[in-house]
Design a protein around this motif. Structure first.
Motif, PDB file in Angstrom:
ATOM      1  N   GLY A 196     -39.346 -57.510 -18.989  1.00  0.00           N
ATOM      2  CA  GLY A 196     -38.769 -56.243 -18.776  1.00  0.00           C
ATOM      3  C   GLY A 196     -37.362 -56.472 -17.886  1.00  0.00           C
ATOM      4  N   PRO A 197     -36.523 -55.239 -17.897  1.00  0.00           N
ATOM      5  CA  PRO A 197     -35.317 -55.093 -17.195  1.00  0.00           C
ATOM      6  C   PRO A 197     -35.548 -55.432 -15.781  1.00  0.00           C
ATOM      7  N   THR A 198     -34.510 -55.332 -14.993  1.00  0.00           N
ATOM      8  CA  THR A 198     -34.869 -55.512 -13.567  1.00  0.00           C
ATOM      9  C   THR A 198     -34.988 -53.989 -12.994  1.00  0.00           C
ATOM     10  N   LEU A 199     -36.242 -53.529 -12.310  1.00  0.00           N
ATOM     11  CA  LEU A 199     -36.191 -52.154 -12.200  1.00  0.00           C
ATOM     12  C   LEU A 199     -35.314 -51.706 -11.067  1.00  0.00           C
ATOM     13  N   SER A 200     -35.215 -50.397 -10.830  1.00  0.00           N
ATOM     14  CA  SER A 200     -34.620 -49.995  -9.763  1.00  0.00           C
ATOM     15  C   SER A 200     -35.634 -49.752  -8.598  1.00  0.00           C
ATOM     16  N   ARG A 201     -35.172 -49.295  -7.455  1.00  0.00           N
ATOM     17  CA  ARG A 201     -36.383 -49.361  -6.406  1.00  0.00           C
ATOM     18  C   ARG A 201     -37.261 -48.272  -6.837  1.00  0.00           C
ATOM     19  N   ASP A 202     -36.852 -47.151  -7.268  1.00  0.00           N
ATOM     20  CA  ASP A 202     -37.852 -46.096  -7.586  1.00  0.00           C
ATOM     21  C   ASP A 202     -38.719 -46.414  -8.610  1.00  0.00           C
ATOM     22  N   GLN A 203     -38.248 -46.914  -9.842  1.00  0.00           N
ATOM     23  CA  GLN A 203     -39.014 -47.327 -10.965  1.00  0.00           C
ATOM     24  C   GLN A 203     -39.807 -48.572 -10.530  1.00  0.00           C
ATOM     25  N   ALA A 204     -39.441 -49.512  -9.538  1.00  0.00           N
ATOM     26  CA  ALA A 204     -40.463 -50.486  -9.187  1.00  0.00           C
ATOM     27  C   ALA A 204     -41.687 -49.895  -8.407  1.00  0.00           C
ATOM     28  N   GLY A 225     -39.802 -37.079 -14.524  1.00  0.00           N
ATOM     29  CA  GLY A 225     -38.335 -37.385 -13.888  1.00  0.00           C
ATOM     30  C   GLY A 225     -37.563 -37.023 -15.242  1.00  0.00           C
ATOM     31  N   VAL A 226     -36.081 -36.824 -14.870  1.00  0.00           N
ATOM     32  CA  VAL A 226     -35.143 -36.297 -15.948  1.00  0.00           C
ATOM     33  C   VAL A 226     -35.124 -37.333 -17.040  1.00  0.00           C
ATOM     34  N   THR A 227     -34.890 -36.907 -18.311  1.00  0.00           N
ATOM     35  CA  THR A 227     -34.626 -37.646 -19.104  1.00  0.00           C
ATOM     36  C   THR A 227     -33.607 -38.603 -19.028  1.00  0.00           C
ATOM     37  N   GLY A 228     -33.884 -39.904 -19.245  1.00  0.00           N
ATOM     38  CA  GLY A 228     -32.969 -41.087 -19.037  1.00  0.00           C
ATOM     39  C   GLY A 228     -33.457 -41.772 -17.763  1.00  0.00           C
ATOM     40  N   ALA A 229     -34.402 -41.265 -17.184  1.00  0.00           N
ATOM     41  CA  ALA A 229     -34.623 -41.847 -15.595  1.00  0.00           C
ATOM     42  C   ALA A 229     -35.498 -43.196 -15.848  1.00  0.00           C
ATOM     43  N   GLY A 230     -35.827 -43.346 -16.864  1.00  0.00           N
ATOM     44  CA  GLY A 230     -36.458 -44.631 -16.814  1.00  0.00           C
ATOM     45  C   GLY A 230     -37.945 -44.479 -17.166  1.00  0.00           C
ATOM     46  N   LYS A 231     -38.569 -43.273 -17.465  1.00  0.00           N
ATOM     47  CA  LYS A 231     -40.121 -43.351 -17.460  1.00  0.00           C
ATOM     48  C   LYS A 231     -40.553 -44.335 -18.432  1.00  0.00           C
ATOM     49  N   THR A 232     -39.846 -44.257 -19.786  1.00  0.00           N
ATOM     50  CA  THR A 232     -40.660 -45.178 -20.715  1.00  0.00           C
ATOM     51  C   THR A 232     -40.590 -46.719 -20.205  1.00  0.00           C
ATOM     52  N   GLU A 233     -39.408 -47.109 -19.654  1.00  0.00           N
ATOM     53  CA  GLU A 233     -39.310 -48.482 -19.207  1.00  0.00           C
ATOM     54  C   GLU A 233     -40.552 -48.542 -18.050  1.00  0.00           C
ATOM     55  N   VAL A 234     -40.971 -47.706 -17.228  1.00  0.00           N
ATOM     56  CA  VAL A 234     -42.106 -47.760 -16.045  1.00  0.00           C
ATOM     57  C   VAL A 234     -43.371 -47.816 -16.853  1.00  0.00           C
ATOM     58  N   ASP A 264     -38.854 -49.572 -32.015  1.00  0.00           N
ATOM     59  CA  ASP A 264     -37.664 -50.292 -31.779  1.00  0.00           C
ATOM     60  C   ASP A 264     -37.669 -51.019 -30.263  1.00  0.00           C
ATOM     61  N   ARG A 265     -37.823 -49.985 -29.489  1.00  0.00           N
ATOM     62  CA  ARG A 265     -37.756 -50.388 -27.837  1.00  0.00           C
ATOM     63  C   ARG A 265     -39.138 -51.207 -27.570  1.00  0.00           C
ATOM     64  N   PHE A 266     -40.105 -50.779 -28.064  1.00  0.00           N
ATOM     65  CA  PHE A 266     -41.428 -51.616 -27.947  1.00  0.00           C
ATOM     66  C   PHE A 266     -41.121 -53.240 -28.536  1.00  0.00           C
ATOM     67  N   ARG A 381     -31.153 -40.212 -12.943  1.00  0.00           N
ATOM     68  CA  ARG A 381     -30.743 -41.244 -14.221  1.00  0.00           C
ATOM     69  C   ARG A 381     -30.356 -42.585 -13.784  1.00  0.00           C
ATOM     70  N   HIS A 382     -30.932 -43.598 -14.869  1.00  0.00           N
ATOM     71  CA  HIS A 382     -30.912 -44.771 -14.476  1.00  0.00           C
ATOM     72  C   HIS A 382     -29.464 -45.259 -14.671  1.00  0.00           C
ATOM     73  N   ALA A 383     -28.786 -46.110 -13.776  1.00  0.00           N
ATOM     74  CA  ALA A 383     -27.677 -46.842 -13.711  1.00  0.00           C
ATOM     75  C   ALA A 383     -26.408 -45.639 -13.407  1.00  0.00           C
TER      76      ALA A 383
HETATM   77  P1  ADP Z   1     -36.846 -41.871 -19.929  1.00  0.00           P
HETATM   78  O1  ADP Z   1     -37.999 -42.340 -20.871  1.00  0.00           O
HETATM   79  O2  ADP Z   1     -37.051 -41.303 -18.621  1.00  0.00           O
HETATM   80  O3  ADP Z   1     -36.040 -40.689 -20.855  1.00  0.00           O
HETATM   81  P2  ADP Z   1     -35.745 -44.346 -20.467  1.00  0.00           P
HETATM   82  O4  ADP Z   1     -36.768 -45.246 -19.966  1.00  0.00           O
HETATM   83  O5  ADP Z   1     -35.547 -44.128 -21.913  1.00  0.00           O
HETATM   84  O6  ADP Z   1     -36.025 -42.896 -19.874  1.00  0.00           O
HETATM   85  O7  ADP Z   1     -34.351 -44.971 -19.863  1.00  0.00           O
HETATM   86  C1  ADP Z   1     -33.055 -44.599 -20.663  1.00  0.00           C
HETATM   87  C2  ADP Z   1     -32.171 -45.696 -20.722  1.00  0.00           C
HETATM   88  O8  ADP Z   1     -32.013 -46.441 -19.751  1.00  0.00           O
HETATM   89  C3  ADP Z   1     -32.814 -46.524 -21.637  1.00  0.00           C
HETATM   90  O9  ADP Z   1     -31.934 -47.196 -22.700  1.00  0.00           O
HETATM   91  C4  ADP Z   1     -33.519 -47.977 -21.013  1.00  0.00           C
HETATM   92  O10 ADP Z   1     -33.560 -49.050 -21.536  1.00  0.00           O
HETATM   93  C5  ADP Z   1     -32.339 -47.847 -19.860  1.00  0.00           C
HETATM   94  N1  ADP Z   1     -32.903 -48.248 -18.493  1.00  0.00           N
HETATM   95  C6  ADP Z   1     -34.009 -47.722 -17.653  1.00  0.00           C
HETATM   96  N2  ADP Z   1     -34.147 -48.400 -16.690  1.00  0.00           N
HETATM   97  C7  ADP Z   1     -33.713 -49.446 -16.754  1.00  0.00           C
HETATM   98  C8  ADP Z   1     -33.489 -50.613 -16.094  1.00  0.00           C
HETATM   99  N3  ADP Z   1     -34.245 -50.716 -14.923  1.00  0.00           N
HETATM  100  N4  ADP Z   1     -32.811 -51.797 -16.394  1.00  0.00           N
HETATM  101  C9  ADP Z   1     -31.970 -51.543 -17.336  1.00  0.00           C
HETATM  102  N5  ADP Z   1     -31.894 -50.419 -18.268  1.00  0.00           N
HETATM  103  C10 ADP Z   1     -32.953 -49.609 -17.969  1.00  0.00           C
END
Ligand code: ADP
Ligand code: ZN
Length: 734
Positions: A196-204, A225-234, A264-266, A381-383
């Motif tokens: 997996g990617p390196t998570l932000s503090r909140d994500q971790a 969390g808002v769209t793009g916050a990284g819920k899927t990554e979590v 695709d992401r999976f 939002r992430h990043a």
């Molecule tokens: P959500 O499910 O909350 O809408 P996503 O998990 O889809 O958010 O994240 C949005 C985008 O940011 C995706 O492309 C995801 O891969 C990227 N992303 C999220 N967290 C990280 C992270 N910690 N490091 C790198 N990319 C990330």
């Protein structure tokens, strides 16, 4: 003990209760002396003149006389239906007031999977004969084999970029050796669990909390969390941990259109695609997934609500993504809400359930506030990608030209986006060309012959279609009432009509029209849609015009403008959740804008800019909006602060339907904390040729609704051609 005589021997033969996939039973059957049988086994049993598939549900009930009892005809060589799954079926049946047989039927949707799977035929390198005609394609196949050792014909052909007949030809020429592989179940091997990617503090932090719940019994968590916050990554991290622990995971999605990008992401994250389960999966895929799940080999299933009914022996986690979506509610057959059933499944079998949303349902928010669910926030939002700014266009002031639907402000915004080399999405949640066709001469409206609904013009297909039944007819040249020719007028826009307008305004733009009805046909549908979405992602399209099929889950880096053609569309009609749903949908559409480095802009065309949904969207006041919504529901004693159950009475004969509905009203339960509304003709008072009346039972939360309903329904006789459907926790009031 007395010696056995014939009759006592007969009564000594074991009997079991077998549940059949029908609204009857279970029935007792006798077990042949030489058959070993356990509860949960899949069996063939005689029923009337036929033999059908059933499941051993328990010890015999004794209601069939021993002399009349028929023997079980055969037992399938398949893992028995797990105990937890059988309890789940019984629970869903009791909750929805269905019979266990009709619920179990949803688990028997791949009967071929009950036969042990055949080995897969694959090829390795054989002896190369000197006179083999080595074409370039054949050479590529051999090179691929050099690299990977073996593969199926399809895999080799794909890797070598040739047709399967090239591989077959090589095999026939003896250059390949046939090898039999044990069945390869989908999502059974994972090569990169820790990538997996390196998570932000909140994500971790969220990830650690979720991981800590695995294997620790039941819990329900709202991941917010808002769209793009990284819920899927979590939640991917939670899935990785669950796979590492050897347990199965189910990810429920509201729509298959969403699955392509997630898959695709999976695949990138885990090195394997998940098993898929939805109505467009073909027979071979169904068979392998069902069997893989039943064997406990398939570890991750991504599916629509029906995936809940696969026989998981070792489910350890369910993720419900976009938990607020109404598409999780199944509206026919067994009427159930997949999110709620997922929570029940976790509760019965003691594992965690994660509900994921950027706009959680009021139900889940209230459950979280009451402490029934834990709530995890992912704040930003992430990043640092910024959320799009939402602006309102007051259509009373900024008027489109006559018979046009795009205001000057929105048109200008599209022009600007295109000039900047970016993409625009115009969203309108209405398929077809126009929702209503009327005759300018006599005012006749084109209506469905089977339903209380206008016919929707689909100009590209040259048809008028009913969106409630399958009725379609060619657009007539003359009005069926006054016989005037060329007198029809289209009223209101569907996306086809918007595309005409956009074509005229932006003749050089590349335009893509996306609606669910444009991707029809078994199997090909998912592919064509995936291709259309890829074109948008790869910027081969400038303007996308789409319905909700495009609203969710997709990530389009160059899309910076979202224009909502009719933001008020969902607010009309008396639906309990109209405001909530409109907020959720528009927020989600808005989330398509500016998901990469470029900031996004969203414009909502509305005639009600002062409406609290529009205000909440423009001011980004989700929680305040939910608070007001919640207070209103509480004051009106409506869900989630009360419980609803609808009865829908339907049948071909209007008088009979009315009669049953009135009898139901007369027998209505009375008592503390409950009230019955109706009967009243349903808004769709005619549907597929059936007349419909509705009654609504509203109770306090602590009233055992199922019991009340069962007693009520038991009091009223229903003739054979009238049907009474029970809808617990209704979401549709049509
Ligand atoms: P959500 O499910 O909350 O809408 P996503 O998990 O889809 O958010 O994240 C949005 C985008 O940011 C995706 O492309 C995801 O891969 C990227 N992303 C999220 N967290 C990280 C992270 N910690 N490091 C790198 N990319 C990330
Ligand atoms: Zn119809």
């Amino acid at each position: 003990m007395a010696g056995p005589d014939a009759s006592s021997q007969k009564s000594a033969s074991r009997r079991v209760a077998v549940l059949l996939p029908y609204p009857l039973g279970p029935y007792d059957y006798s077990v042949p002396a030489d058959m070993e049988l356990a509860v949960g086994d899949y069996v063939r049993v005689p029923l009337g003149p036929r033999e059908i598939l059933g499941v051993v549900w328990g010890e015999g009930l004794g209601e069939v006389a021993a002399t009349k009892m028929k023997p079980i005809a055969g037992r399938f060589d398949a893992p028995p239906m797990p105990e937890a799954h059988r309890r789940f079926i019984d629970w869903v049946a009791a909750y929805t007031l269905s019979t266990p047989g009709t619920v179990m039927r949803m688990s028997l949707t791949a009967p071929k999977a009950l036969e042990p799977p055949r080995a897969t035929i694959a090829f390795g390198r054989g002896a190369l004969s000197p006179d083999l005609n080595l074409t370039p394609a054949r050479r590529r196949v051999l090179d691929v084999l050099e690299e990977r050792g073996f593969g199926t014909a399809a895999e080799l052909a794909e890797a070598a970029g040739c047709g399967v007949q090239v591989v077959r030809g090589l095999a026939d020429a003896g250059a390949l050796e046939t090898v039999m592989l044990p069945p390869r179940y989908p999502a059974s091997v994972f090569e990169q669990l820790n990538d997996g990617p390196t998570l932000s503090r909140d994500q971790a932090m969220a990830t650690e909390k979720l991981k800590a719940k695995l294997g620790q019994g039941y819990s329900a968590t709202l991941l917010d969390g808002v769209t793009g916050a990284g819920k899927t990554e979590v939640y991917f991290e939670a899935i990785a941990a669950n796979i590492a622990a050897g347990r199965q995971t189910l990810v429920l999605l509201p729509e298959i259109a969403l699955s392509a990008q997630l898959i695709d992401r999976f695949a990138k994250r885990f090195g394997t695609v998940p098993a898929l389960w939805h109505s467009d999966v073909g027979p071979a895929g169904r068979r392998m997934t069902w069997r893989g799940v039943a064997e406990g080999k398939t570890k991750v299933v991504v599916g629509a609500r029906s995936a809940l009914f696969l026989p998981y022996p070792d489910l350890g986690l369910i993720v419900v993504d976009e938990e607020h979506e109404a598409a999780f509610k199944q509206e026919d057959g067994v009427i159930y809400h997949a999110r709620d059933m997922a929570v029940a499944r976790g509760h019965l079998d003691k594992f965690p359930v994660i509900l994921v949303s950027a706009t959680p349902s009021l139900e889940s928010v209230v459950n979280a506030e009451a402490g029934r669910y834990e709530r995890l926030f992912l704040p930003a939002r992430h990043a640092g990608a910024t959320l799009p700014k939402i602006g309102l266009i007051d259509m009373r002031r900024d008027r489109p030209p006559p018979r046009r639907f795009l205001s000057p402000v929105l048109t200008q915004a599209v022009t600007d986006a295109l000039a900047a080399g970016e993409q625009a999405l115009l969203f309108l949640n209405r398929r077809g060309y126009a929702p209503l066709t009327l005759c300018r001469t006599c005012g006749h409206r084109m209506q469905c012959p089977n339903c209380t609904a206008w016919l929707v013009e689909h100009r590209f297909q040259g048809l008028l279609r009913c969106h409630h039944c399958d009725h379609a007819e060619p657009i007539p040249s003359n009005c069926p009432q006054c016989d005037n020719a060329g007198s029809f007028a289209a009223c209101g826009p569907g996306i086809e009509r918007i595309s005409d307008e956009v074509n005229a305004l932006f003749p050089d733009a590349r335009i893509s029209l996306l609606a669910s009805d444009m991707f029809q046909g078994f199997g090909s549908r998912g592919m064509a849609l995936q291709e259309a979405i890829r074109q948008v992602r790869d910027h081969e399209v400038d303007i996308v015009i789409g319905t909700q099929i495009i609203a969710k889950g997709h990530h389009f880096p160059m899309l910076t403008l979202v224009g909502v053609v009719d933001a008020d569309l969902g607010l009309t009609g008396g639906d309990l959740r109209a405001s909530e749903r409109t907020y959720q949908l528009l927020n989600q559409v808005a989330g398509r804008a500016g998901r990469a480095e470029r900031p996004g802009r969203v414009l909502l065309q509305t005639y009600m800019p002062e409406h609290r949904v529009m205000q909440a969207l423009a001011d980004d006041q989700r929680d305040a909006f939910l608070q007001v919504e919640s207070e209103e529901r509480r004051a009106a004693a409506m869900p989630p602060f009360a419980r609803l159950a609808a009865l829908i009475v339907s049948g071909p004969d209007m008088a009979e339907v009315g009669h049953v509905a009135r009898n139901l009203a007369q027998a209505a339960p009375r008592g503390d904390g409950m009230v019955v509304l109706g009967p009243a003709p349903a808004p769709l008072s005619m549907l597929r040729g059936l007349h419909r009346e509705r009654l609504l039972l509203k109770t306090r939360r602590d009233v055992p609704v199922q019991q009340v309903l069962a007693t009520w329904l038991g009091k009223v006789g229903v003739p054979g051609n009238v049907r009474v459907q029970v809808d617990i926790d209704p979401y549709s009031f049509l």
